[in-house]
Design a protein around this motif. Structure first.
Motif, PDB file in Angstrom:
ATOM      1  N   GLU A  42      -5.616   8.133  -8.795  1.00 32.30           N
ATOM      2  CA  GLU A  42      -4.767   8.844  -7.847  1.00 32.30           C
ATOM      3  C   GLU A  42      -5.019  10.341  -7.863  1.00 32.30           C
ATOM      4  N   GLU A  67      -9.383  -3.999  -1.842  1.00 33.68           N
ATOM      5  CA  GLU A  67      -8.106  -3.580  -2.412  1.00 33.68           C
ATOM      6  C   GLU A  67      -7.479  -4.612  -3.346  1.00 33.68           C
ATOM      7  N   LYS A 103      -5.145   0.476 -10.946  1.00 33.30           N
ATOM      8  CA  LYS A 103      -4.351   0.297  -9.739  1.00 33.30           C
ATOM      9  C   LYS A 103      -5.079   0.879  -8.541  1.00 33.30           C
ATOM     10  N   HIS A 104      -5.141   0.106  -7.476  1.00 37.74           N
ATOM     11  CA  HIS A 104      -5.676   0.640  -6.224  1.00 37.74           C
ATOM     12  C   HIS A 104      -4.605   1.475  -5.531  1.00 37.74           C
ATOM     13  N   VAL A 105      -4.982   2.659  -5.112  1.00 37.09           N
ATOM     14  CA  VAL A 105      -4.076   3.548  -4.384  1.00 37.09           C
ATOM     15  C   VAL A 105      -4.680   3.845  -3.021  1.00 37.09           C
ATOM     16  N   SER A 106      -3.899   3.638  -1.971  1.00 35.21           N
ATOM     17  CA  SER A 106      -4.338   4.002  -0.625  1.00 35.21           C
ATOM     18  C   SER A 106      -4.138   5.493  -0.432  1.00 35.21           C
ATOM     19  N   SER A 109      -1.233   6.837   1.532  1.00 34.96           N
ATOM     20  CA  SER A 109       0.105   6.846   0.927  1.00 34.96           C
ATOM     21  C   SER A 109       0.422   8.185   0.268  1.00 34.96           C
ATOM     22  N   LEU A 110      -0.597   9.013   0.069  1.00 37.76           N
ATOM     23  CA  LEU A 110      -0.409  10.305  -0.588  1.00 37.76           C
ATOM     24  C   LEU A 110      -0.172  11.440   0.414  1.00 37.76           C
ATOM     25  N   ASN A 151       0.801  -1.220   0.000  1.00 40.73           N
ATOM     26  CA  ASN A 151       0.000   0.000   0.000  1.00 40.73           C
ATOM     27  C   ASN A 151       0.835   1.271   0.000  1.00 40.73           C
TER      28      ASN A 151
END
Length: 385
Positions: free
Chosen positions: A179, A203, A210-213, A216-217, A81
């Motif tokens: 994203e 997820e 693509k899965h983005v958490s 994480s951003l 993740n």
């Protein structure tokens, strides 16, 4: 007789469960209503639970979970993740349902407002109302590709707004937020100093996206504190829905608070389930890949069949659901139409209105079934016009 708390009466029932409960009393029903994996739990997961029972590993555990499980989750978050946390930010919960409710409990007081996706999973509304707070739906509409509209969010936010709930991959839509959309939502939350509760239960099930958490951003620039609570579950990924293991990833600095709220609500998740969860996360994932391929094959078959009959749907990029437009047949009341479909055609589907006002005219179909049952169920939906 004493009265229940007044706000409890405002908690809506589940339109999904309503259909499901009726279906359990009927014979020969094709059930496409509940998000239940149709694959068995992997043997190495079951064996881990059995070993725990045989070894009498049945005592209380720490509030946050057993050390091997929390460590495995920390490693998984960093590896898959892009979320780097210490163990005191990981709290094992009774499925993602408790994780989400725990996050709401920490961030919402009576009278506060939470921005929730519409269509969105039913417990978003239910959990907020359980706390005597107010759910404020933000629309996910076909004309916007079922993605949030920041301009609408700006119109909806007030001085009582405390939380923005984000769900990607989405239940019921199967949509994945790109994203750039997640960054816009994070910026919006920063501008209005909101908490974000991110539901990432699906997820592992993605198709071409693509899965983005969203956690994480986040960055630590200018001393900014984290504002994201992330809820995860082992239920769908590992076909462990009845074992009830999930986890909540909190912003830093909440360890003492989390110990208190965990003790006050569940104390801890049962021990054998936690050992099964360690085996699931750290063990071979071939069964997860096989389940994903199975759902993907069902998706291809189902969408091809719907295309042949002129029935509109949202091509999903995640989860294991298909969001289908039945407005040509449901006459403005999809909940009643779904109940009639069940009673007369013996097909159980989730009415879109169970997920919010924007779901009127749509249904959610679960792809976790045999291809034969799936197509048979879809064949009983009236063709498009």
């Amino acid at each position: 007789m004493p009265h229940l708390a007044q706000h409890i009466e405002s908690v809506p029932g589940s339109g999904i469960r309503h259909i499901f409960e009726i279906s359990t009393k009927l014979d020969d029903v094709i059930s496409l209503v509940i998000g239940e994996p149709d694959v068995p739990v992997a043997p190495h997961i079951a064996e881990a639970a059995k070993r725990a029972w045989d070894a009498d590993e049945t005592d209380y555990t720490p509030n946050g979970g057993i050390a091997p499980l929390r460590a495995a989750i920390v490693d998984k978050l960093a590896r898959e993740n892009g979320v780097h946390v210490d163990v005191e930010r990981v709290w094992v919960t009774v499925g993602a349902t408790q994780a989400l409710y725990q996050a709401m409990t920490l961030t919402l007081a009576a009278g506060d407002e939470a921005l929730i996706p519409d269509p969105g999973y039913t417990t978003f509304t239910m959990g907020v109302r359980m706390l005597d707070a107010h759910p404020v739906p933000y629309s996910l509409l076909p004309e916007r590709g079922f993605l949030p509209d920041i301009a609408e969010l700006e119109r909806l936010v007030t001085d009582r707004t405390r939380v923005l709930i984000v769900n990607s991959p989405s239940n019921p839509l199967g949509a994945i937020f790109p994203e750039e959309v997640l960054r816009e939502l994070l910026d919006f939350a920063r501008r209005h100093d909101l908490w974000i509760i991110s539901d990432e239960v699906y997820e592992y099930f993605t198709y071409g996206e693509k899965h983005v958490s969203i956690a994480s951003l986040e960055t630590a620039e200018n001393g900014e504190r984290s504002r994201v609570f992330s809820a995860f579950s082992l239920s769908k990924t590992y076909a462990m829905t009845g074992i009830r293991v999930g986890y909540l990833v909190t912003p830093p600095g909440l360890a003492a608070t989390m110990r208190t709220v965990q003790e006050a609500t569940i104390s801890c998740v049962n021990s054998p389930a936690q050992y099964a969860a360690v085996a699931a996360i750290t063990g071979d994932h071939e069964h997860v890949a096989a389940a994903k391929a199975h759902y993907r094959a069902n998706l291809v078959a189902a969408t091809g069949y719907l295309d042949s009959r002129g029935i509109r749907y949202l091509p999903p990029t995640g989860a294991f659901y298909l969001w289908i437009d039945v407005s040509h047949a449901s006459a403005g009341d999809v909940a009643a139409w779904a109940e009639t479909l069940l009673l007369e055609q013996r097909v159980a589907v989730a009415p879109g209105s169970a997920f919010g006002r924007s779901g009127e005219g749509w249904i959610r179909v679960c792809l976790a079934n045999s291809e034969e049952n799936l197509i048979a169920g879809l064949s009983r939906i009236p063709a498009g016009v």
